[in-house]
Design a protein around this motif. Structure first.
Motif, mmCIF file in Angstrom:
data_model
loop_
_atom_site.group_PDB
_atom_site.id
_atom_site.type_symbol
_atom_site.label_atom_id
_atom_site.label_comp_id
_atom_site.label_asym_id
_atom_site.label_seq_id
_atom_site.Cartn_x
_atom_site.Cartn_y
_atom_site.Cartn_z
ATOM 1 N N THR A 108 39.090 45.109 33.185
ATOM 2 C CA THR A 108 37.682 45.104 33.590
ATOM 3 C C THR A 108 37.032 46.432 33.252
ATOM 4 O OG1 THR A 108 38.137 43.560 35.391
ATOM 5 C CG2 THR A 108 36.107 44.831 35.553
ATOM 6 N N SER A 163 35.473 35.236 49.144
ATOM 7 C CA SER A 163 35.834 35.106 47.737
ATOM 8 C C SER A 163 37.267 35.596 47.611
ATOM 9 C CB SER A 163 34.902 35.959 46.870
ATOM 10 O OG SER A 163 35.045 37.320 47.226
ATOM 11 N N ARG A 190 40.812 39.364 44.470
ATOM 12 C CA ARG A 190 40.696 39.841 43.084
ATOM 13 C C ARG A 190 39.234 40.037 42.701
ATOM 14 N NH1 ARG A 190 40.881 36.619 37.856
ATOM 15 N NH2 ARG A 190 41.401 38.146 36.287
ATOM 16 N N SER A 191 38.383 39.044 42.953
ATOM 17 C CA SER A 191 36.979 39.190 42.557
ATOM 18 C C SER A 191 36.288 40.274 43.379
ATOM 19 C CB SER A 191 36.230 37.866 42.642
ATOM 20 O OG SER A 191 36.199 37.375 43.953
ATOM 21 N N CYS A 244 33.443 38.978 32.584
ATOM 22 C CA CYS A 244 33.937 38.313 33.797
ATOM 23 C C CYS A 244 34.449 36.902 33.515
ATOM 24 C CB CYS A 244 32.829 38.228 34.848
ATOM 25 S SG CYS A 244 32.408 39.801 35.576
ATOM 26 N N LEU A 301 37.446 34.872 35.234
ATOM 27 C CA LEU A 301 37.003 34.672 36.615
ATOM 28 C C LEU A 301 36.271 33.341 36.710
ATOM 29 C CD1 LEU A 301 35.561 38.174 37.613
ATOM 30 C CD2 LEU A 301 37.825 37.254 38.081
ATOM 31 N N GLU A 346 33.808 33.598 41.561
ATOM 32 C CA GLU A 346 34.296 34.984 41.508
ATOM 33 C C GLU A 346 33.314 35.868 40.742
ATOM 34 O OE1 GLU A 346 39.130 34.520 41.636
ATOM 35 O OE2 GLU A 346 38.100 33.972 39.776
ATOM 36 N N THR A 347 32.699 35.327 39.697
ATOM 37 C CA THR A 347 31.716 36.086 38.923
ATOM 38 C C THR A 347 30.486 36.367 39.771
ATOM 39 O OG1 THR A 347 32.537 35.110 36.876
ATOM 40 C CG2 THR A 347 30.353 36.106 36.792
ATOM 41 N N THR A 361 30.438 36.736 42.964
ATOM 42 C CA THR A 361 30.841 37.796 43.898
ATOM 43 C C THR A 361 30.918 39.150 43.207
ATOM 44 O OG1 THR A 361 32.104 36.241 45.239
ATOM 45 C CG2 THR A 361 32.677 38.580 45.447
ATOM 46 N N MET A 362 31.555 39.172 42.048
ATOM 47 C CA MET A 362 31.766 40.453 41.362
ATOM 48 C C MET A 362 30.455 41.087 40.946
ATOM 49 S SD MET A 362 34.096 41.315 38.111
ATOM 50 C CE MET A 362 33.835 42.821 37.197
#
Length: 193
Positions: free
Chosen positions: A41, A73, A76-77, A148, A154, A158-159, A161-162
């Motif tokens: 990342t 979430s 990881r994210s 992402c 992801l 998750e995207t 959230t990230m």
């Protein structure tokens, strides 16, 4: 917390629960489990040679903020969102540092410090330029969503959230960014052909 061959590995939720209770070994396992994706990342978002520093800072901040993780979430994210923020912070500090170097060089052109820092800035720029050419040409938000969704694999949730974007924004930005990326790749292919 060592596991015998017959034990099932703990999932992230259980490791987070243990880490919150003060189990440092549990957090070490989370770090080990997510270091590769955190590093990818940071590199893909432009940290370049500073990627290891970025992820180290992200893991430290993640540990400090563990009580804020709500489990809405994946861990990881949530962690990769911290990595993305640290990478953005790096970009801001690089910009400020590069500006200071240029001003110092103007004030004292013979300054060895200014010269070393300027050389360092050029080398860092060359390393960043070595990233995937088409991805590098995308605007930042397009690059982030592509990284992402496709480089980090992801999920849409998750995207969301990230990046802290609405689901509709993630969907539309992904579609537009893929179209732009295809266009850049097609143009490059024509140029080489």
């Amino acid at each position: 917390m060592s596991s015998s061959p017959s034990e099932v590995p703990l999932d992230d939720a259980e490791l987070v629960t243990r880490a919150r209770a003060g189990d440092l070994e549990a957090y070490d396992l989370l770090v080990a489990r997510h270091t590769a994706s955190a590093y990818r990342t940071a590199v893909l978002l432009g940290a370049g040679p500073d990627a290891e520093d970025v992820i180290q800072e992200a893991f430290v901040k993640g540990y400090r903020k563990l009580s804020r993780y709500r489990g809405e979430s994946s861990f990881r994210s949530w962690l990769l969102a911290i990595v993305a923020n640290e990478t953005r912070n790096l970009h801001r500090s690089r910009s400020r540092r590069d500006g200071l170097v240029l001003r110092a060089a103007v004030v004292n052109p013979m300054s060895e410090i200014a010269e070393d820092a300027a050389v360092e800035a050029v080398l860092a720029g060359e390393r960043r330029a070595a990233l995937v050419k088409a991805l590098r040409l995308l605007p930042e938000k397009d690059r982030e969503v592509i990284v992402c969704r496709f480089f980090l694999d992801l999920s849409e949730d998750e995207t969301v959230t990230m990046l802290g974007w609405a689901r509709g924004t993630v969907k539309s930005r992904t579609s537009r960014a893929l179209t732009k990326l295809r266009g850049l790749l097609d143009r490059e292919e024509v140029r080489r052909g």
